[in-house]
Design an enzyme around this catalytic site. Structure first.
Site, PDB file in Angstrom:
ATOM      1  N   ASP A 164       0.512  -1.154  -0.240  1.00  0.00           N
ATOM      2  CA  ASP A 164      -0.179  -0.108  -0.010  1.00  0.00           C
ATOM      3  C   ASP A 164       1.367   1.188   0.094  1.00  0.00           C
ATOM      4  OD1 ASP A 164      -2.664   1.753   0.922  1.00  0.00           O
ATOM      5  OD2 ASP A 164      -3.272  -0.051   1.087  1.00  0.00           O
ATOM      6  N   HIS A 221      -3.732   6.219   3.651  1.00  0.00           N
ATOM      7  CA  HIS A 221      -4.088   4.647   3.067  1.00  0.00           C
ATOM      8  C   HIS A 221      -3.910   3.580   3.461  1.00  0.00           C
ATOM      9  CE1 HIS A 221      -5.968   1.643   0.127  1.00  0.00           C
ATOM     10  NE2 HIS A 221      -6.897   2.632  -0.273  1.00  0.00           N
ATOM     11  N   SER A 544     -11.416  -0.868  -1.578  1.00  0.00           N
ATOM     12  CA  SER A 544      -9.816  -0.803  -0.005  1.00  0.00           C
ATOM     13  C   SER A 544      -9.749  -1.319   1.515  1.00  0.00           C
ATOM     14  CB  SER A 544      -9.516   0.640   0.010  1.00  0.00           C
ATOM     15  OG  SER A 544      -8.299   0.990  -1.193  1.00  0.00           O
TER      16      SER A 544
END
Length: 780
Positions: A164, A221, A544
């Protein structure tokens, strides 16, 4: 050794030496796919870009050593005219574990020349991939000291690799309190100086080529997904004092290895493949990838699918997000059958903000910003798009410059927090943000910058009708805080990508859905004041967020059953899923109608039941070869995926539906009958008897033989045949129908079934036409 032999050896060595040395989030805002070269540069008149090159390994001893493997890769590179040797400076990555190949800076002409070299398989320019919890563990049935979170489990000894945007290593979610040391077989490392790693965060590496050695998360994220998968217990987590509780990942005592391969601009496929390669080489057990291509592609073109196959070949479980391109059909990404493809659903928690109109109508919406001092008296209500001004209706930046919204509540057709910034800057007192039609009733609890609520499309239309009905429309917003017990949960999120599976229509996708709406987890900075204090959390939505939920649950299963293959773990998750909501009614979609099988796959994950599935459908890596040949792929295409020589003409190819998959997706034209077999393995009770229950599928007759499976020992395998016979004609308005079979004993082992009624595989127009319609027959 004879002189002739010696001469041959020397000649070969000379030739050998001469030639050898001469890739966001799918977040709900998807990052566009780059159709132009990424960071193309020029050498002379040649435009260079990074290509991922797949090659065959040479059939000789030196291929087993790393230095010789790299030499083999270098032999494919162009010759440097100055040195007369292959230009090593062009090499970007040498892949070692999951694929046979490398990434290098090349021109299109050089790639064309490379195609003539022995051992060359394929080359493609790297692509830019898109990036695709205080309550979700409770909602999924995970409680301390119970079931999946017993003292003996919580993911202990399992390593989850997260690819990520990096991580915020000093966040309390990554504390190693109560964490044992990593397993002795772990071979990873922390790359950054003054290592921030500990017994929770055991690996930290960067694969971002223009930011080497900096695996820290500048986006948030990666921190969010990592803590969702395996964050440790953090008390009093909240955003603006809402959704307060203990934040924790699905596998709180699993270890984390972080591979930073993405930035806020997306993820280069060569970097992602290098991260997968390193993770498998270093010893992770589960890989979590909340990213994917921006459009569906064939499996042999998909570097995530290719890397994931190398991972499962090394017994590493791979979980990927399905994509945020819903509600369109055939919008799904990461459709390889060896990947667990995860769609997104809601939980039973809202952070409620209710729009109250001057006519006493009330419309429940959501917002994480819940001001305690917002006045309850009615304020003027305005819709900037009332006169047909579509630009003003969206409340985009600059759209309200000539519209009086001061001290008013503004109804906007816009999207997200940025819309509220426009309203605030124009002097608006508050905002009602209405969904686009495609989003239906899926609302997000955003961290807005002013008092606001997001309401459904239908409610927004009703508010517009009210504004039209009076010369003095008024409204206010009542902020009601966190509400637990929403009755229609889980529901499929509007943005969650749907099948059929473009890459392989005979494999039902998504496999599963999991929490992906309004997920609270660790963040890289404070969303309230933008500071970087340690204990920061944020709430975001996307597939996600659903993917790491399943990655953590896979870690729990891996802990409980360390010898199980990735396919067995996947089967356990799918065959134990819930296909009804908290009220035992069918799971619904964003339109509040029953969700179909191409939205939910097997259903909503049930973490506790997945630990004890009774039976599993197992698949070994070699079992995928007949399946891939059956897709009509060339020998070279199949070899690119599986990493070894394959001759499909000598392989007994199988149709997709014959793969030993835990679900079925078949195409059944009129007047046809099809029979497939499945093998189930007993992992439940040694002496047990299962009988089959068949859910009726409209227009399709289903029979199973035998109808009873009698087991006498653990790990015993038994085969059954399932036959489908079409009984309807083309007058049926549905393009597909659905149902399931369930093997029942002390356990319930359910396999979802989708039957496509089209005459061929060209469903694109039909399924696009189904968007926002109710033509699908739903029997689940």
């Amino acid at each position: 050794m004879s002189q002739t032999t010696m001469a041959c050896v020397l000649l070969f060595s000379f030739i050998f030496l001469l030639s050898f040395f001469s890739h966001f989030f799918q977040e709900t805002k998807a990052i566009p796919f780059q159709t132009t070269p990424i960071n193309a540069t020029k050498i002379g008149q040649k435009s260079l870009e990074t290509y991922i090159v797949h090659v065959s390994l040479p059939a000789d001893p030196y291929s087993s050593k790393l230095e010789d493997l790299e030499s083999w890769y270098y032999s494919f590179l162009p010759v440097n005219p100055t040195t007369g040797l292959n230009d090593a400076s062009r090499m970007v990555y040498s892949y070692r574990k999951v694929v046979s190949g490398f990434a290098a800076r090349l021109s299109a002409e050089e790639v064309k020349e490379m195609e003539e070299k022995k051992g060359f398989l394929s080359a493609r320019p790297e692509a830019l991939l898109a990036l695709q919890t205080t309550h979700s563990p409770d909602f999924l049935g995970l409680h301390k000291k119970v079931g999946g979170w017993s003292d003996a489990n919580q993911g202990k000894g399992v390593i989850i690799g997260v690819i990520d945007t990096g991580i915020t290593p000093d966040h309390p979610s990554f504390s190693d309190e109560d964490m044992p040391p990593p397993p002795p077989e772990w071979k990873g490392r922390c790359e950054y100086g003054n290592p921030p790693c500990n017994n929770k965060l055991i690996g930290l590496r960067s694969f971002i080529r223009d930011r080497p050695g900096l695996p820290f998360d500048e986006v948030g994220h990666g921190t969010h997904t990592a803590s969702t998968a395996a964050g440790n217990f953090v008390a009093n987590a909240n955003v603006y004092d809402n959704a307060n509780g203990t934040a924790v990942g699905m596998a709180p005592h699993a270890h984390l290895a972080i591979y930073s391969a993405c930035s806020r601009h997306g993820c280069r496929s060569a970097d992602v493949l290098a991260a997968i390669d390193a993770a498998v080489l270093e010893g992770v057990h589960v890989l979590s990838l909340s990213l994917g291509f921006d459009f569906p592609i064939s499996l042999f073109e998909d570097e995530i699918a290719i890397g994931a196959f190398g991972a499962i070949r090394n017994r590493v479980f791979v979980s990927c997000s399905a994509g945020n391109y819903g509600p369109l059909y055939q919008s799904l990404r990461n459709g390889a059958p060896w990947i667990l493809t995860v769609g997104a659903s809601t939980t039973d928690r809202d952070v409620r903000a209710t729009a109250v109109l001057g006519n006493n109508q009330e419309f429940d919406g959501q917002s994480f910003f819940q001001p305690k001092d917002f006045q309850t008296t009615l304020l003027p209500l305005v819709y900037p798009g009332m006169n047909g001004d579509q630009f003003a209706a969206t409340c985009e930046k600059g759209s309200l410059d000539n519209i009086d919204v001061k001290a008013k509540i503004v109804l906007c057709d816009g999207f997200g927090v940025e819309t509220g910034e426009t309203v605030r800057d124009a002097g608006g007192a508050a905002m009602i943000l209405m969904n686009q039609q495609s989003s239906g009733y899926t609302t997000s609890a955003e961290v807005h910058v002013l008092p606001a609520t997001q309401v459904s499309f239908a409610d927004g239309q009703a508010i517009k009708a009210y504004i039209n009905s009076t010369s003095t429309p008024k409204a206010t917003i009542q902020f009601k805080g966190t509400i637990i017990g929403v009755k229609d949960a889980p529901a499929v999120a509007a943005f969650s990508s749907r099948g059929p599976n473009h890459a392989s229509p005979g494999i039902l996708k998504p496999d599963i859905i999991g929490p992906g709406v309004n997920i609270l987890a660790a963040w890289s900075e404070s969303v309230e004041d933008k500071t970087t204090t340690k204990s920061n959390f944020n709430v975001i939505s996307g597939t996600s967020m659903a993917c790491p939920h399943l990655s953590g649950i896979a870690a729990l299963i891996k802990n409980a059953h360390p010898r199980w293959s990735p396919a067995a773990i996947k089967s356990a998750i799918m065959t134990t899923a819930n296909f009804t909501n908290v009220t035992s009614s069918p799971i619904i979609d964003e339109r509040r109608v029953p969700a179909d099988i191409f939205m939910i796959g097997a259903g909503q994950v049930n973490a506790s039941r997945a630990l004890d599935p009774g039976l599993v459908y197992d698949i070994q890596p070699n079992d995928y070869i007949p399946y891939l040949c059956g897709l009509g792929y060339s020998d070279q295409n199949v070899r690119t995926i599986v990493g070894k020589p394959v001759t499909c003409s000598t392989v007994s190819s199988i149709p997709e539906a014959q793969l030993n998959y835990p679900s079925f997706a078949i195409q059944l034209p009129q007047n046809t009958t099809q029979t497939y077999s499945r093998i189930v393995t007993n992992v439940g009770i040694a002496v047990s008897s299962y009988h089959v229950e068949i859910e009726e599928i409209p227009g399709v007759e289903v029979s199973v033989q035998p109808e009873v499976l009698n087991f006498t020992e653990l790990d015993q395998q038994m085969t059954y045949q399932i036959t489908f016979r079409r009984t309807t004609t083309s007058s049926n308005k549905s393009f597909f129908v659905q149902g399931a079979i369930t093997w029942i004993s002390e356990h319930r082992v359910r396999s979802a079934i989708a039957v496509l009624l089209a005459a061929d595989t060209s469903y694109d127009k039909e399924f696009i036409a189904l968007e926002q319609s109710e033509q699908v027959t739903n029997t689940v």
